[in-house]
Design a protein around this motif. Structure first.
Motif, short mmCIF file in Angstrom:
data_model
loop_
_atom_site.label_atom_id
_atom_site.label_comp_id
_atom_site.label_asym_id
_atom_site.label_seq_id
_atom_site.Cartn_x
_atom_site.Cartn_y
_atom_site.Cartn_z
N LEU A 1 0.83 -1.21 0.00
CA LEU A 1 0.00 0.00 0.00
C LEU A 1 0.86 1.26 0.00
O LEU A 1 0.48 2.29 -0.56
CB LEU A 1 -0.92 0.00 1.23
CG LEU A 1 -1.89 -1.17 1.27
CD1 LEU A 1 -2.58 -1.24 2.62
CD2 LEU A 1 -2.92 -1.04 0.15
N MET A 2 2.04 1.20 0.64
CA MET A 2 2.90 2.39 0.73
C MET A 2 3.64 2.66 -0.58
O MET A 2 3.87 3.82 -0.95
CB MET A 2 3.94 2.21 1.84
CG MET A 2 3.37 2.28 3.23
SD MET A 2 4.61 1.81 4.46
CE MET A 2 5.56 3.32 4.56
N LEU A 3 4.03 1.57 -1.26
CA LEU A 3 4.89 1.72 -2.43
C LEU A 3 4.38 2.75 -3.46
O LEU A 3 5.13 3.64 -3.86
CB LEU A 3 5.11 0.35 -3.08
CG LEU A 3 6.08 0.34 -4.26
CD1 LEU A 3 7.46 0.78 -3.82
CD2 LEU A 3 6.16 -1.05 -4.87
N PRO A 4 3.10 2.67 -3.90
CA PRO A 4 2.65 3.63 -4.90
C PRO A 4 2.76 5.08 -4.41
O PRO A 4 3.17 5.97 -5.17
CB PRO A 4 1.18 3.26 -5.13
CG PRO A 4 0.96 1.98 -4.47
CD PRO A 4 2.07 1.71 -3.52
N THR A 5 2.41 5.32 -3.13
CA THR A 5 2.47 6.69 -2.61
C THR A 5 3.91 7.19 -2.60
O THR A 5 4.19 8.30 -3.07
CB THR A 5 1.90 6.73 -1.18
OG1 THR A 5 0.65 6.06 -1.15
CG2 THR A 5 1.74 8.15 -0.70
N VAL A 6 4.82 6.36 -2.07
CA VAL A 6 6.22 6.78 -2.00
C VAL A 6 6.78 7.00 -3.41
O VAL A 6 7.43 8.01 -3.69
CB VAL A 6 7.06 5.73 -1.24
CG1 VAL A 6 8.52 6.12 -1.24
CG2 VAL A 6 6.56 5.56 0.17
N ALA A 7 6.49 6.07 -4.32
CA ALA A 7 7.05 6.15 -5.67
C ALA A 7 6.51 7.37 -6.42
O ALA A 7 7.28 8.12 -7.03
CB ALA A 7 6.74 4.87 -6.44
N ARG A 8 5.20 7.57 -6.36
CA ARG A 8 4.60 8.70 -7.10
C ARG A 8 5.10 10.04 -6.57
O ARG A 8 5.48 10.92 -7.33
CB ARG A 8 3.06 8.67 -6.97
CG ARG A 8 2.39 7.61 -7.79
CD ARG A 8 2.34 7.97 -9.24
NE ARG A 8 1.57 9.19 -9.49
CZ ARG A 8 1.66 9.88 -10.61
NH1 ARG A 8 2.47 9.49 -11.56
NH2 ARG A 8 0.92 10.95 -10.79
N THR A 9 5.10 10.17 -5.23
CA THR A 9 5.53 11.45 -4.65
C THR A 9 7.01 11.69 -4.93
O THR A 9 7.42 12.79 -5.28
CB THR A 9 5.25 11.46 -3.14
OG1 THR A 9 3.97 10.90 -2.89
CG2 THR A 9 5.28 12.87 -2.59
N SER A 10 7.83 10.63 -4.78
CA SER A 10 9.26 10.78 -5.06
C SER A 10 9.47 11.20 -6.51
O SER A 10 10.29 12.06 -6.82
CB SER A 10 10.01 9.47 -4.82
OG SER A 10 9.81 9.02 -3.52
#
Lengths: 357, 278
Positions: free
Chosen positions: A223-232
């Motif tokens: 669940l965290m991966l998409p948020t971290v990847a998109r924001t980064s």
């Protein structure tokens, strides 16, 4: 013929002044009408009719407020500023609405959660506690440790992966960049219970692992991966191309451009990405029910056996229906909110201190 | 004399007015063509840059001067759609040869950009040393390097008391001189400058011009400029690029700066340097 020179003013200025803040007396009357009139009409209609306040607010207050603002602007200032007036009213209303929403959430958590908080509530676990046990005994200590463990495992997995995929998309510009971005976007739509089901099916039902903090962390990392990847990705895009050019022109390898220039420049944004990732999952309950299960004792081994977490603790006691149990849930919700606030504050302080150094 | 440094003229246009008695050329292009996508931008560019000289590249905007200098240190290939034919020789070796590592070329052929781009997360001192660290060069006596490079970029006196301040606290002109100091620290043999003064005040411009004259004692400088007066002040040689009616740009004339400005052979050069177009 001599040129007449006006005598320059000899007024002495000692304090800074702000002439644009001066208020025209007639405008100040208009301003008070703009503020008082719509509210009075709204209050009158509220007390004189039986209609619900929310309806009156939308049907009476908002139109009256906008109309009054429009007329006052035309009469008091200029036709050109009508757009400003309408926009001010709408944005102020929207702003108050959001603040009221957030305030009411915080208020209910604080007012109902605070009575449950005590040192024992923070430090004790749930062993020998039943839903009717008084609040003096037992607490969320085990669940707090469990939540921190599961979130930490989720971070350890998703932060490096997320940043790496963002670098792949922005700096490496690999052949599959478009595909990776698409997959990340698609992943952000995965319902949290599906993430839990996936880990359950892949690791637990296949007997690779039992319920544990590790399997919970795996579900969180999905669940965290998409948020971290998109924001980064977004913050890496903000690093000026000129800096990358400068580093390349100095004879830097691409790895060093990324490690020494791009990531340090984007540091604040990357930290925001991590914070958003944590915020995305820290209250998720469904995936943990399927992957960490629940326990009443303290389990500090992240690899073996069920572990309790605050969201699951809240769920556990809310379901029982007893007043003391529900108070425990509110107390746990308060602890969760405070934990998030403390984690974010620590992140910002660390970020600021490294910036100076 | 090192035999590989001796140039053999390959076309009439290639005859370059070298300094008398100095046949040493560090960098030259032979029959260079450059494309973006299918569009040919530069055609048949034969230019040689004699060692320790300053060459100014002049010409109207959009005629490919910046593209040309990015070709010289292999920065061109980062632009999507970029393509190239012909040869770019550094010390007799084609820098586009498959055996050449572009990272090594860029430590020898440095670049200063149009817009000052110091690293904002680093101090002034670390900016000067950044090239050495990024290129993984070994060095001793970092204080000496910082001082020498800042002095050569005529920035030392302004920043010597605040070397640990952030580079973004400097003015635009100071930032650009810091970028020059940063490029000098890796001791390149050639320094490419893409309109380095276009965004700067006259004071900084004058200092940068002094720096260019000074570093050309042991460095080859190629500078793109739109400022005719600047080209005359700093350069030994001038090459005039021109693209006519959307055709690919070519070098119209290439000679000693004096000749280009005083008695140009081509009428278009004459019109351009006298401000009749462009």
């Amino acid at each position: 013929m001599t040129i007449l020179q006006e005598k320059p003013s000899e007024e002495v200025f000692t304090e800074p002044q702000y002439p644009w803040r001066k208020v025209n007396p007639s405008t100040s009357i208009t301003n008070s009408i703009i503020v008082v009139l719509p509210i009075s009409i709204f209050a009158l209609s509220f007390f004189l009719t039986d209609l619900p306040g929310a309806l009156l607010f939308i049907v009476i207050f908002l139109p009256v407020q906008i109309l009054v603002a429009i007329f006052a602007t035309i009469w008091g200032i200029s036709k050109k500023r009508v757009g400003d007036a309408v926009l001010s009213v709408l944005s102020l209303v929207a702003f108050s609405f959001v603040i009221a929403l957030m305030g009411s959430v915080l208020f209910s958590v604080f007012s109902r959660g605070l009575p449950a908080i005590s040192l024992s509530f923070l430090t004790q676990n749930n062993t020998y506690i039943s839903p009717t046990t008084e609040l003096d005994y037992g607490g969320v200590g085990h669940a707090l440790l469990g939540t921190l463990m599961v979130v930490a495992i989720g971070m350890i997995i998703s932060v490096p992966l997320g940043i790496a995929s963002a670098i792949y998309i922005t700096d490496m510009k690999g052949r599959l960049a478009g595909f990776v971005r698409f997959m990340v976007q698609a992943m952000s739509g995965v319902p949290s219970i599906v993430a839990g089901l996936f880990i359950l099916a892949a690791f637990i039902l296949t007997d690779v692992s039992g319920f544990s903090a590790l399997t919970g962390g795996l579900a969180y990392s999905i669940l965290m991966l998409p948020t971290v990847a998109r924001t980064s990705e977004e913050v890496l895009k903000l690093v000026p191309k000129e800096l990358r050019d400068a580093a390349i022109a100095l004879g830097s390898s691409r790895a060093r451009v990324i490690m020494k220039i791009v990531l340090p420049t984007a540091r604040t944004g990357i930290l925001t990405a991590v914070i958003l990732g944590v915020a995305r999952v820290i209250g998720e309950t469904a995936p943990l029910l399927l992957t960490t299960s629940n326990t009443n004792g303290t389990n500090l081994n992240p690899f073996v056996d069920a572990v309790s977490t605050i969201p699951v603790y809240i769920f556990q006691f809310l379901g029982s229906g007893y007043p003391t149990a529900i108070n425990r849930s509110w107390g746990a919700a308060f602890v969760l909110l405070t934990t998030v606030a403390i984690l974010f504050a620590i992140a910002r302080i660390v970020e600021r201190s490294t910036k100076k150094g | 004399m090192n035999i590989k440094n001796v140039r053999v003229p390959s076309s009439p246009q290639d005859v370059h007015p070298n300094k008398p008695g100095d046949a040493n050329v560090h960098l030259e292009t032979q029959n260079l063509h450059v494309w973006f996508g299918k569009r040919l931008i530069l055609e048949k560019v034969n230019l040689a840059f004699p060692e320790n000289s300053v060459t100014a590249l002049i010409g109207p905007s959009g005629c490919g001067k910046s593209t040309f200098i990015r070709v010289l240190n292999r920065m061109h290939e980062f632009i999507p759609g970029a393509a190239l034919a012909g040869r770019v020789l550094y010390d007799g070796q084609d820098i586009y040869d498959a055996a050449v590592d572009p990272v090594n070329i860029r430590t020898k052929v440095g670049m200063v950009f149009q817009k000052p781009n110091p690293f904002p997360t680093m101090s002034i001192r670390d900016n000067v040393l950044s090239g050495l660290k990024l290129a993984q060069m070994t060095y001793e006596n970092s204080e000496e390097i910082v001082r020498t490079c800042l002095e050569r970029a005529s920035l030392w006196n302004e920043v010597k008391d605040r070397l640990d301040a952030s580079a973004s606290s400097l003015s635009g002109g100071q930032q650009q001189r810091l970028c020059i100091a940063r490029s000098l620290a890796v001791s390149p043999k050639v320094l490419l400058m893409d309109e380095p003064c276009s965004a700067l005040d006259p004071g900084s411009t004058r200092r940068i011009e002094d720096t260019i004259r000074e570093i050309s004692s042991d460095m080859t400088v190629v500078i793109v400029t739109h400022n005719m007066a600047q080209a005359q002040r700093v350069s030994d040689y001038t090459a005039f690029f021109l693209s006519e009616d959307g055709a690919p740009a070519q070098v119209v004339e290439n000679a000693k700066t004096e000749e280009i400005f005083k008695k140009p052979k081509d009428s278009r050069t004459n019109d351009y340097v006298n401000g009749l177009f462009g």
